[in-house]
Design a protein around this motif. Sequence first.
Motif, PDB file in Angstrom:
ATOM      1  N   THR A   6       0.837  -1.203   0.000  1.00 39.88           N
ATOM      2  CA  THR A   6       0.000   0.000   0.000  1.00 39.88           C
ATOM      3  C   THR A   6       0.875   1.258   0.000  1.00 39.88           C
ATOM      4  OG1 THR A   6      -2.125   0.855   0.784  1.00 39.88           O
ATOM      5  CG2 THR A   6      -0.462   0.531   2.476  1.00 39.88           C
ATOM      6  N   GLN A   9      -0.343   9.210   0.535  1.00 37.06           N
ATOM      7  CA  GLN A   9       0.160  10.474  -0.020  1.00 37.06           C
ATOM      8  C   GLN A   9       0.816  11.321   1.077  1.00 37.06           C
ATOM      9  OE1 GLN A   9      -2.178  12.823  -2.689  1.00 37.06           O
ATOM     10  NE2 GLN A   9      -3.607  11.157  -3.034  1.00 37.06           N
ATOM     11  N   GLY A  17      -7.827   8.440  10.393  1.00 39.46           N
ATOM     12  CA  GLY A  17      -8.437   7.607   9.343  1.00 39.46           C
ATOM     13  C   GLY A  17      -7.369   6.897   8.521  1.00 39.46           C
ATOM     14  N   ASN A  18      -6.361   7.639   8.073  1.00 38.68           N
ATOM     15  CA  ASN A  18      -5.256   7.024   7.312  1.00 38.68           C
ATOM     16  C   ASN A  18      -4.566   5.951   8.142  1.00 38.68           C
ATOM     17  OD1 ASN A  18      -4.351  10.340   6.297  1.00 38.68           O
ATOM     18  ND2 ASN A  18      -5.406   8.872   5.027  1.00 38.68           N
ATOM     19  N   HIS A  43       1.430  10.772  -6.630  1.00 35.39           N
ATOM     20  CA  HIS A  43      -0.012  11.010  -6.538  1.00 35.39           C
ATOM     21  C   HIS A  43      -0.295  12.371  -5.905  1.00 35.39           C
ATOM     22  CE1 HIS A  43      -0.758   6.713  -7.444  1.00 35.39           C
ATOM     23  NE2 HIS A  43      -1.843   7.223  -7.962  1.00 35.39           N
ATOM     24  N   TYR A 125      -4.835   9.410 -12.378  1.00 32.03           N
ATOM     25  CA  TYR A 125      -4.374   8.996 -11.047  1.00 32.03           C
ATOM     26  C   TYR A 125      -4.626   7.502 -10.762  1.00 32.03           C
ATOM     27  CZ  TYR A 125      -5.541   9.181  -5.903  1.00 32.03           C
ATOM     28  OH  TYR A 125      -5.698   8.956  -4.572  1.00 32.03           O
ATOM     29  N   ASP A 132       1.339   1.031  -9.590  1.00 33.21           N
ATOM     30  CA  ASP A 132       1.981   0.794  -8.284  1.00 33.21           C
ATOM     31  C   ASP A 132       1.705  -0.635  -7.806  1.00 33.21           C
ATOM     32  OD1 ASP A 132       2.539   3.544  -8.238  1.00 33.21           O
ATOM     33  OD2 ASP A 132       0.796   4.018  -6.983  1.00 33.21           O
ATOM     34  N   VAL A 143      -6.375  -1.025   2.195  1.00 32.74           N
ATOM     35  CA  VAL A 143      -6.812   0.371   2.005  1.00 32.74           C
ATOM     36  C   VAL A 143      -8.095   0.623   2.796  1.00 32.74           C
ATOM     37  CG1 VAL A 143      -5.869   0.911  -0.306  1.00 32.74           C
ATOM     38  CG2 VAL A 143      -8.017  -0.365  -0.127  1.00 32.74           C
ATOM     39  N   GLY A 144      -8.446   1.887   2.919  1.00 39.03           N
ATOM     40  CA  GLY A 144      -9.766   2.258   3.440  1.00 39.03           C
ATOM     41  C   GLY A 144     -10.761   2.124   2.299  1.00 39.03           C
ATOM     42  N   ASP A 146     -12.575   4.166   0.785  1.00 40.55           N
ATOM     43  CA  ASP A 146     -12.563   5.185  -0.269  1.00 40.55           C
ATOM     44  C   ASP A 146     -11.643   4.821  -1.437  1.00 40.55           C
ATOM     45  OD1 ASP A 146     -10.404   5.562   1.582  1.00 40.55           O
ATOM     46  OD2 ASP A 146     -10.022   7.518   0.666  1.00 40.55           O
ATOM     47  N   THR A 181     -12.793   0.926   8.304  1.00 44.23           N
ATOM     48  CA  THR A 181     -12.483   1.113   6.887  1.00 44.23           C
ATOM     49  C   THR A 181     -12.835   2.517   6.430  1.00 44.23           C
ATOM     50  OG1 THR A 181     -14.662   0.376   6.290  1.00 44.23           O
ATOM     51  CG2 THR A 181     -12.946  -1.285   6.395  1.00 44.23           C
ATOM     52  N   ILE A 183     -13.258   5.961   8.672  1.00 46.62           N
ATOM     53  CA  ILE A 183     -13.414   6.773   9.871  1.00 46.62           C
ATOM     54  C   ILE A 183     -14.022   8.099   9.424  1.00 46.62           C
ATOM     55  CG2 ILE A 183     -12.166   7.900  11.762  1.00 46.62           C
ATOM     56  CD1 ILE A 183     -12.187   4.780  11.863  1.00 46.62           C
ATOM     57  N   MET A 193     -13.504  11.337   7.375  1.00 50.29           N
ATOM     58  CA  MET A 193     -12.437  12.146   7.985  1.00 50.29           C
ATOM     59  C   MET A 193     -11.348  12.324   6.939  1.00 50.29           C
ATOM     60  SD  MET A 193     -10.042  11.496  11.348  1.00 50.29           S
ATOM     61  CE  MET A 193     -11.297  11.607  12.595  1.00 50.29           C
TER      62      MET A 193
HETATM   63  P1  TYM Z   1      -4.556   8.537   0.655  1.00 56.05           P
HETATM   64  O1  TYM Z   1      -3.208   9.124   0.876  1.00 56.05           O
HETATM   65  O2  TYM Z   1      -5.692   9.447   0.323  1.00 56.05           O
HETATM   66  O3  TYM Z   1      -4.975   7.693   1.906  1.00 56.05           O
HETATM   67  C1  TYM Z   1      -4.105   6.722   2.450  1.00 56.05           C
HETATM   68  C2  TYM Z   1      -4.887   5.546   2.997  1.00 56.05           C
HETATM   69  O4  TYM Z   1      -5.748   5.958   4.039  1.00 56.05           O
HETATM   70  C3  TYM Z   1      -7.068   5.483   3.798  1.00 56.05           C
HETATM   71  N1  TYM Z   1      -8.011   6.454   4.363  1.00 56.05           N
HETATM   72  C4  TYM Z   1      -8.943   6.148   5.279  1.00 56.05           C
HETATM   73  N2  TYM Z   1      -9.254   4.982   5.882  1.00 56.05           N
HETATM   74  C5  TYM Z   1     -10.256   5.006   6.807  1.00 56.05           C
HETATM   75  N3  TYM Z   1     -10.939   6.139   7.120  1.00 56.05           N
HETATM   76  C6  TYM Z   1     -10.659   7.320   6.537  1.00 56.05           C
HETATM   77  N4  TYM Z   1     -11.320   8.429   6.880  1.00 56.05           N
HETATM   78  C7  TYM Z   1      -9.618   7.359   5.575  1.00 56.05           C
HETATM   79  N5  TYM Z   1      -9.068   8.352   4.821  1.00 56.05           N
HETATM   80  C8  TYM Z   1      -8.098   7.773   4.090  1.00 56.05           C
HETATM   81  C9  TYM Z   1      -7.170   5.394   2.284  1.00 56.05           C
HETATM   82  O5  TYM Z   1      -8.192   4.510   1.894  1.00 56.05           O
HETATM   83  C10 TYM Z   1      -5.797   4.875   1.934  1.00 56.05           C
HETATM   84  O6  TYM Z   1      -5.729   3.480   2.095  1.00 56.05           O
HETATM   85  N6  TYM Z   1      -4.248   6.757  -3.995  1.00 56.05           N
HETATM   86  C11 TYM Z   1      -3.946   6.464  -2.615  1.00 56.05           C
HETATM   87  C12 TYM Z   1      -2.463   6.182  -2.392  1.00 56.05           C
HETATM   88  C13 TYM Z   1      -1.935   5.126  -3.308  1.00 56.05           C
HETATM   89  C14 TYM Z   1      -2.099   3.731  -3.152  1.00 56.05           C
HETATM   90  C15 TYM Z   1      -1.409   3.154  -4.260  1.00 56.05           C
HETATM   91  C16 TYM Z   1      -2.735   2.932  -2.194  1.00 56.05           C
HETATM   92  C17 TYM Z   1      -1.198   5.349  -4.417  1.00 56.05           C
HETATM   93  N7  TYM Z   1      -0.886   4.154  -5.012  1.00 56.05           N
HETATM   94  C18 TYM Z   1      -1.381   1.761  -4.431  1.00 56.05           C
HETATM   95  C19 TYM Z   1      -2.694   1.533  -2.382  1.00 56.05           C
HETATM   96  C20 TYM Z   1      -2.018   0.976  -3.498  1.00 56.05           C
HETATM   97  C21 TYM Z   1      -4.318   7.659  -1.758  1.00 56.05           C
HETATM   98  O7  TYM Z   1      -4.367   8.754  -2.243  1.00 56.05           O
HETATM   99  O8  TYM Z   1      -4.470   7.385  -0.455  1.00 56.05           O
END
Ligand code: TYM
Length: 326
Positions: A6, A9, A17-18, A43, A125, A132, A143-144, A146, A181, A183, A193
């Motif tokens: 995973t 960003q 959440g992340n 990204h 994107y 990746d 991942v979450g 989203d 998954t 938050i 969040m």
């Molecule tokens: P990013 O940076 O927006 O978020 C990182 C990870 O955090 C999770 N996430 C959440 N999980 C639960 N509750 C929330 N409120 C919440 N907000 C964010 C996201 O689901 C993510 O897992 N495109 C991706 C980064 C990426 C990536 C990849 C991930 C680039 N290449 C390859 C997996 C595989 C991103 O922008 O995540």
Amino acid sequence: MKKILTGLQPTGTITLGNYIGAIKQMVNNQDKYNSYLFIADMHAITVKQDPKTLHQNIKNLLAIYLACGIDPQKNTIFIQSENEYHANISWFLECNTSFGVLTRMTQFKDKSKKNEKFTSGLLTYPVLMAADILTYDVDYVPVGIDQKQHVELARDIAINFNKVYGETFKIPKPLITETGTKIMDLVNPTKKMSKSSENQNGVIRILDSEKEIRNKIMKATTDSDNQIKFDVENKPGISNLINIYSALTQLTIKEVEQKFLNSSYAEFKKATADLVVNELTSIQEKYQQLINSKQLNEILDNGIKIARKEAKTKYELMKTKIGLGR
Ligand code: TYM
């Protein structure tokens, strides 16, 4: 051994959440899987970034990964932009992905609506994200929720490429836990969040002070029926706190409800705040020790060596299959 991968960003300090959606899952699974964790800096530039801040955030994020319990002995850790094959592979995949599919991605629709001058990188994107993932033949992508649609797109891209050019990629699956998954925002619990939320009182960041964390949780929006019950539809605020509590203790939703059966909202909020403070202060202490350590560069040097070697093999294979080069 099966593989997981995973990325996050490096845009501002990551949120609770992340942490729960992605990092904690990586920590919980690092003994079980061959684990890859990267910093998705390419990204990040799909929207405008200040170069100095971005550069600093990349280093900070690595220190946060380690402080959260990511073990560099068990993970291949690297920076996306240091592996030039990702962008090359992404281009090959872009030329095999329909424009229409990308315009229908939920995140693209949301983000492009907010800024009419959005970049073409915002559209492509998810293909870079597919690159990746597919580069390393991973089995699962923690991942979450989203990001689930993007992982599913990566699956479709892989299936289609294999059909057209013959077996090239493993088909990945999203890895999404039962709780945590998604938050939600503490002020507006029907919204995710998110780092970019307008009201920062709804967002807990991993480096927030104890006082900030307690304030935000104690003031979290709830309802007036004073029952600690999981019901996303009618009680989104309380359900979100139950989710957070469950994700940080590994108790099930039912067990959390049971534990707080006779508690008031104030008592439950205080217990949740104690839990979050406890988890985050220990991360923050480790972060302070790590942020200026030489170890960070060594970890990235080791990680990129492994990642680049694997990516080169996949890139050469794709070139041959597509018929590129001499
Ligand atoms: P990013 O940076 O927006 O978020 C990182 C990870 O955090 C999770 N996430 C959440 N999980 C639960 N509750 C929330 N409120 C919440 N907000 C964010 C996201 O689901 C993510 O897992 N495109 C991706 C980064 C990426 C990536 C990849 C991930 C680039 N290449 C390859 C997996 C595989 C991103 O922008 O995540």
